[in-house]
Scaffold this motif. Structure first.
Motif, PDB file in Angstrom:
ATOM      1  N   TYR B  48       0.845  -1.204   0.000  1.00  0.00           N
ATOM      2  CA  TYR B  48       0.000   0.000   0.000  1.00  0.00           C
ATOM      3  C   TYR B  48       0.878   1.250   0.000  1.00  0.00           C
ATOM      4  O   TYR B  48       0.619   2.219  -0.700  1.00  0.00           O
ATOM      5  CB  TYR B  48      -0.931  -0.070   1.215  1.00  0.00           C
ATOM      6  CG  TYR B  48      -1.403   1.246   1.781  1.00  0.00           C
ATOM      7  CD1 TYR B  48      -1.925   2.246   0.968  1.00  0.00           C
ATOM      8  CD2 TYR B  48      -1.359   1.484   3.158  1.00  0.00           C
ATOM      9  CE1 TYR B  48      -2.371   3.444   1.503  1.00  0.00           C
ATOM     10  CE2 TYR B  48      -1.803   2.675   3.694  1.00  0.00           C
ATOM     11  CZ  TYR B  48      -2.303   3.656   2.864  1.00  0.00           C
ATOM     12  OH  TYR B  48      -2.745   4.838   3.399  1.00  0.00           O
ATOM     13  N   LYS B  49       1.965   1.201   0.781  1.00  0.00           N
ATOM     14  CA  LYS B  49       2.854   2.365   0.849  1.00  0.00           C
ATOM     15  C   LYS B  49       4.047   2.158  -0.069  1.00  0.00           C
ATOM     16  O   LYS B  49       4.678   1.103  -0.040  1.00  0.00           O
ATOM     17  CB  LYS B  49       3.338   2.573   2.287  1.00  0.00           C
ATOM     18  CG  LYS B  49       2.229   3.045   3.212  1.00  0.00           C
ATOM     19  CD  LYS B  49       2.671   3.063   4.647  1.00  0.00           C
ATOM     20  CE  LYS B  49       1.525   3.508   5.552  1.00  0.00           C
ATOM     21  NZ  LYS B  49       1.835   3.319   6.967  1.00  0.00           N
ATOM     22  N   SER B  50       4.382   3.188  -0.844  1.00  0.00           N
ATOM     23  CA  SER B  50       5.547   3.093  -1.726  1.00  0.00           C
ATOM     24  C   SER B  50       6.813   3.122  -0.872  1.00  0.00           C
ATOM     25  O   SER B  50       6.798   3.587   0.270  1.00  0.00           O
ATOM     26  CB  SER B  50       5.556   4.261  -2.703  1.00  0.00           C
ATOM     27  OG  SER B  50       5.775   5.455  -1.988  1.00  0.00           O
ATOM     28  N   ALA B  51       7.922   2.657  -1.454  1.00  0.00           N
ATOM     29  CA  ALA B  51       9.196   2.591  -0.714  1.00  0.00           C
ATOM     30  C   ALA B  51       9.606   3.974  -0.224  1.00  0.00           C
ATOM     31  O   ALA B  51      10.030   4.148   0.922  1.00  0.00           O
ATOM     32  CB  ALA B  51      10.270   1.998  -1.617  1.00  0.00           C
ATOM     33  N   ASP B  52       9.449   4.980  -1.100  1.00  0.00           N
ATOM     34  CA  ASP B  52       9.823   6.351  -0.725  1.00  0.00           C
ATOM     35  C   ASP B  52       9.001   6.836   0.462  1.00  0.00           C
ATOM     36  O   ASP B  52       9.520   7.452   1.384  1.00  0.00           O
ATOM     37  CB  ASP B  52       9.609   7.308  -1.915  1.00  0.00           C
ATOM     38  CG  ASP B  52      10.840   7.373  -2.806  1.00  0.00           C
ATOM     39  OD1 ASP B  52      11.940   7.076  -2.300  1.00  0.00           O
ATOM     40  OD2 ASP B  52      10.696   7.717  -3.993  1.00  0.00           O
ATOM     41  N   TYR B  53       7.702   6.530   0.403  1.00  0.00           N
ATOM     42  CA  TYR B  53       6.838   7.013   1.484  1.00  0.00           C
ATOM     43  C   TYR B  53       7.158   6.293   2.789  1.00  0.00           C
ATOM     44  O   TYR B  53       7.185   6.910   3.857  1.00  0.00           O
ATOM     45  CB  TYR B  53       5.356   6.843   1.133  1.00  0.00           C
ATOM     46  CG  TYR B  53       4.475   7.422   2.214  1.00  0.00           C
ATOM     47  CD1 TYR B  53       4.303   8.793   2.329  1.00  0.00           C
ATOM     48  CD2 TYR B  53       3.865   6.605   3.170  1.00  0.00           C
ATOM     49  CE1 TYR B  53       3.541   9.346   3.342  1.00  0.00           C
ATOM     50  CE2 TYR B  53       3.101   7.145   4.184  1.00  0.00           C
ATOM     51  CZ  TYR B  53       2.936   8.516   4.269  1.00  0.00           C
ATOM     52  OH  TYR B  53       2.193   9.058   5.282  1.00  0.00           O
ATOM     53  N   GLU B  54       7.425   5.001   2.692  1.00  0.00           N
ATOM     54  CA  GLU B  54       7.764   4.234   3.905  1.00  0.00           C
ATOM     55  C   GLU B  54       9.023   4.791   4.553  1.00  0.00           C
ATOM     56  O   GLU B  54       9.117   4.904   5.768  1.00  0.00           O
ATOM     57  CB  GLU B  54       7.941   2.751   3.564  1.00  0.00           C
ATOM     58  CG  GLU B  54       6.610   2.022   3.515  1.00  0.00           C
ATOM     59  CD  GLU B  54       6.746   0.514   3.589  1.00  0.00           C
ATOM     60  OE1 GLU B  54       7.678  -0.014   2.965  1.00  0.00           O
ATOM     61  OE2 GLU B  54       5.920  -0.119   4.259  1.00  0.00           O
ATOM     62  N   PHE B  55       9.983   5.158   3.694  1.00  0.00           N
ATOM     63  CA  PHE B  55      11.237   5.720   4.196  1.00  0.00           C
ATOM     64  C   PHE B  55      10.966   7.073   4.872  1.00  0.00           C
ATOM     65  O   PHE B  55      11.456   7.347   5.963  1.00  0.00           O
ATOM     66  CB  PHE B  55      12.242   5.871   3.043  1.00  0.00           C
ATOM     67  CG  PHE B  55      13.589   6.365   3.492  1.00  0.00           C
ATOM     68  CD1 PHE B  55      14.402   5.587   4.318  1.00  0.00           C
ATOM     69  CD2 PHE B  55      14.051   7.622   3.110  1.00  0.00           C
ATOM     70  CE1 PHE B  55      15.638   6.053   4.748  1.00  0.00           C
ATOM     71  CE2 PHE B  55      15.288   8.096   3.541  1.00  0.00           C
ATOM     72  CZ  PHE B  55      16.085   7.304   4.363  1.00  0.00           C
ATOM     73  N   LEU B  56      10.155   7.896   4.204  1.00  0.00           N
ATOM     74  CA  LEU B  56       9.812   9.211   4.760  1.00  0.00           C
ATOM     75  C   LEU B  56       9.115   9.047   6.114  1.00  0.00           C
ATOM     76  O   LEU B  56       9.435   9.742   7.083  1.00  0.00           O
ATOM     77  CB  LEU B  56       8.898   9.973   3.791  1.00  0.00           C
ATOM     78  CG  LEU B  56       8.412  11.347   4.274  1.00  0.00           C
ATOM     79  CD1 LEU B  56       9.559  12.352   4.333  1.00  0.00           C
ATOM     80  CD2 LEU B  56       7.312  11.895   3.379  1.00  0.00           C
TER      81      LEU B  56
END
Lengths: 213, 530
Positions: B48-56
């Motif tokens: 559901y969450k993109s890698a970039d968003y998870e990192f953020l």
């Protein structure tokens, strides 16, 4: 304008002395006023000397970067004046905030901003200026900020003049001197004559030029 | 998985499978089914969450502000657009407030003065940050409540989510939004839609005739001559009718929607052609083209006041109330009388008279009391803002016979003798009206009204003895209701019951219309004997 058109109009020395005297007293140049009185014999109008001394001190405090002292002294002199004149109250508090920042006392400035200035943010007309004042926090050297005018002596003088006028008004004295009124009147009349009769007949009035003689 | 990116669902091939699953996962999370959601993520290999968003998210929750800015720059592709600047500003604001919370003023100012300018987010945003730290309530030294800080960081994430571009972040509650949009689109194309109860996700939405009043459920026969006017009260609990038999009648609407006679109002010497309910439903005004204005008490049926008298000939053609139920306004067909505002004791408050005031055909006051709409003889509509005194004039090309205003006060309709009803907006944004036609009107005063759910319909009388109903989306009639034997002069839709309509006719009856039922019992028509 050709002086020949008005040089036959007689102006009594006494009137000029009175005009100068009222200007000196208005602006708290009391020693100069005493000197003028003794050398010309012009009568000094009945004025509260204590009031004048206090006003002189207040103006001095503002110009010497002691706005909070000016604030306190004003409250002593005219108790509810600053409470009624929120604009002036705001200007004095802003000056103190600026002083704290210029002195590098930022923690104190922050505390002062929160307690005394932030409440003005709820009033629409103060928001823009308040944000300018607070933005000074973002600069190590406020002199180099876009809001450098808030640090200028001209700005302090302007606040001092406004406060002085308001105190005079509060103590039932005229807030403008006859000298200021005469200059204002001449400026407006000349402006009107220029507009009505053209620039050739009446060139635009310049106070600086007329002072050169 | 690579192939999965291009897989599609649905008969039209418009739905990308990976997007659909991602939205499903989001929906499961937002509904609180965390296990099911993570199970679907694992099974489909679609997060559901993109890698970039998870990192953020990780950096925000741990308070690593430098990394936050770095990932934001990557997300926004190093552009310096305003959205990116706003996102960076929000991160810095949180950072500064946390320093202040810890009592670390010098560090906060250091960040504000040295780091913030390096990120080129613009002077305006940096100044805004300076204001934020002054306005904030933070500035304690000592122990910091970690739960509170985490709460603030989560709030920051919600704010950042709104700024981050697709598809890195999916807009909140995306599936709900898509389904709701689909349902609303179906409702928009449903011409009979008149109740929220009829909406179900299990089937495509489509209402039938049973959603609108289309069958006669009762005939009221207490008047002894033509019935010229009918109007439900604001609460929908009463009905008033006016007749050329010189009486008006107040009817009570019972809980089962049957209607029974409450009071017959007898005092007029001439036909009564207009009534108006006070907003609180305690008072009723009656008047007529050759009649004076009278005020009645609804509860007792007692005449409370007569405005002017027959000798002075102060005849009133129409009247309206202000929202406070203490002031009213009436218009006369006599130009010398013009328009007068009274209080309920008959004291004149204000008047509009003189050469600028021609014969008043009809008038209304908006529900907020701000504007008065007047139809003047015989093609002019004037909308006067009573506060600003600004007046707008609409000129129709054909004579206007009546006026009716929508319940929300945003629209009004006028009946024209050229067999058209024109719908105008009160704000004056429309250059042209919406036009409705199909009914018959050439000789008589025919009145129409708004009605149904959200005032989605218009009903009108007609000279061909039928009642016409339009959906606002369609210029042609949706339903034509037969039953009356002579001209239908006026209709009124119950404001509180979208499936109840009343019509008044020259055949001396008032018909109450309700939703059509499949099998009508024999005693369906209920006769109210005079």
């Amino acid at each position: 304008m050709d002086p020949r058109q008005f040089e036959h109009t007689v102006v009594a020395d006494n009137d000029i002395h009175s005009i100068v005297m009222s200007y000196l007293l208005h602006n708290c140049f009391n020693e100069t006023a005493d000197s003028l009185a003794s050398s010309t014999g012009v009568k000094q109008p009945a004025i509260d000397r204590d009031n004048m001394e206090r006003r002189k001190q207040i103006i001095h405090f503002i110009l010497e970067r002691k706005a909070l002292k000016a604030f306190e002294l004003t409250e002593q002199l005219a108790q509810d004046l600053l409470e009624k004149n929120k604009d002036l109250q705001f200007d004095l508090l802003c000056l103190h905030f600026v002083e704290l920042i210029c002195a590098g006392n930022c923690t104190e400035a922050l505390k002062f901003g929160k307690t005394r200035l932030a409440p003005f943010g709820k009033v629409k007309k103060y928001v823009e200026k308040l944000e300018d004042v607070m933005a000074l926090l973002a600069y190590e050297d406020p002199e180099k900020s876009p809001m450098f005018h808030l640090l200028s002596s001209e700005y302090r003088q302007q606040v001092a003049d406004n406060l002085n006028r308001t105190i005079l008004e509060h103590t039932n004295h005229p807030s403008y001197t006859p000298m200021e009124r005469i200059i204002q009147q001449v400026t407006v009349v000349r402006q009107y004559l220029t507009e009505e009769n053209g620039k050739d007949a009446f060139p635009p009035f310049s106070l600086k030029d007329s002072l050169k003689g | 998985m690579e192939n999965g990116l291009w897989e599609v669902l649905g008969s039209k091939g418009l739905l990308k499978k990976h997007e659909f699953i991602r939205i499903l996962v989001q929906c499961l999370y937002s509904l609180g089914f965390k296990n099911s959601a993570s199970c679907l993520e694992i099974e489909s290999n679609i997060s559901y969450k993109s890698a970039d968003y998870e990192f953020l998210e990780k950096q925000v929750l741990s308070g690593d502000w430098d990394s936050c800015v770095a990932v934001l720059d990557r997300i926004f592709d190093h552009s310096k657009d305003d959205t990116r600047n706003t996102a960076v500003y929000l991160v810095f604001k949180q950072c500064l407030l946390e320093y202040l919370k810890r009592g670390d003023v010098s560090l906060a100012l250091n960040v504000l003065r040295k780091q913030a300018p390096m990120l080129r987010m613009g002077k305006e945003k940096i100044h805004r940050l300076a204001c934020d730290i002054v306005y904030s309530n933070e500035m304690e030294s000592g122990e910091v409540d970690s739960c509170l800080v985490q709460g603030l960081r989560k709030k920051l994430l919600v704010e950042l989510e709104k700024l981050i571009p697709l598809p890195i972040v999916i807009p909140e509650r995306r599936l709900e939004h898509l389904v709701e949009t689909a349902v609303m689109d179906q409702i928009d194309t449903c011409l009979y839609h008149n109740s929220w109860d009829a909406v179900s996700l299990y089937k495509d939405h489509c209402c039938g005739r049973d959603q609108i009043p289309s069958e006669t459920v009762q005939i009221l026969m207490a008047h002894k001559n033509e019935v010229w006017f009918v109007q439900f009260s604001n609460s929908g609990k009463y009905l008033a009718t006016a007749s050329s038999d010189c009486t008006a009648i107040i009817w009570k609407v019972l809980d089962d929607n049957k209607v029974e006679l409450k009071h017959t109002l007898e005092s007029h010497q001439n036909p009564v052609s207009f009534v108006s309910w006070s907003p609180d439903d305690t008072k009723l005004l009656t008047c007529g083209n050759a009649e004076v204005l009278k005020l009645w008490d609804v509860d007792t049926g007692v005449l409370r006041h007569t405005f002017g008298n027959n000798n002075t000939g102060f005849t009133v053609s129409s009247c309206a109330w202000f929202p406070d139920s203490t002031r009213l306004v009436c218009g006369s067909s006599d130009p010398e009388r013009g328009i007068v505002m009274w209080d309920t004791d008959g004291n004149e408050i204000k008047a509009w008279r003189g050469t600028r005031i021609p014969k008043v055909v009809d008038l209304a006051v908006t529900p907020d009391g701000e504007s008065m709409i007047t139809v003047f003889s015989d093609k002019e509509i004037r909308i006067l803002n009573l506060e600003t005194k600004v007046e707008r004039v609409i000129s129709e090309e054909q004579p206007i016979t009546s006026l009716s205003i929508s319940g929300d006060g945003k629209f009004f309709i006028v009946n024209l003798s050229c067999q058209e009803i024109h719908l105008w907006d009160l704000a004056g944004e429309w250059k042209q009206p919406l036009k409705f036609s199909g009914h018959r009107q050439s000789k008589y005063v025919i009145r129409s009204c708004f009605g149904g759910l959200d005032s989605s319909f218009i009903a009108s009388g007609s000279e061909d003895s039928q009642v016409y109903i339009w959906n606002l989306k369609n210029a042609k009639p949706l339903e034509v209701l037969s039953g009356h034997s002579m001209t239908v002069n006026c209709v009124s839709w119950n404001p509180k019951n979208p499936r109840m309509l009343a019509s008044a006719s020259d055949d001396q009856t008032i018909r109450i219309w309700g939703p059509g039922k499949p099998n009508k019992p024999e005693n369906w028509l209920y006769n109210q004997k005079p």
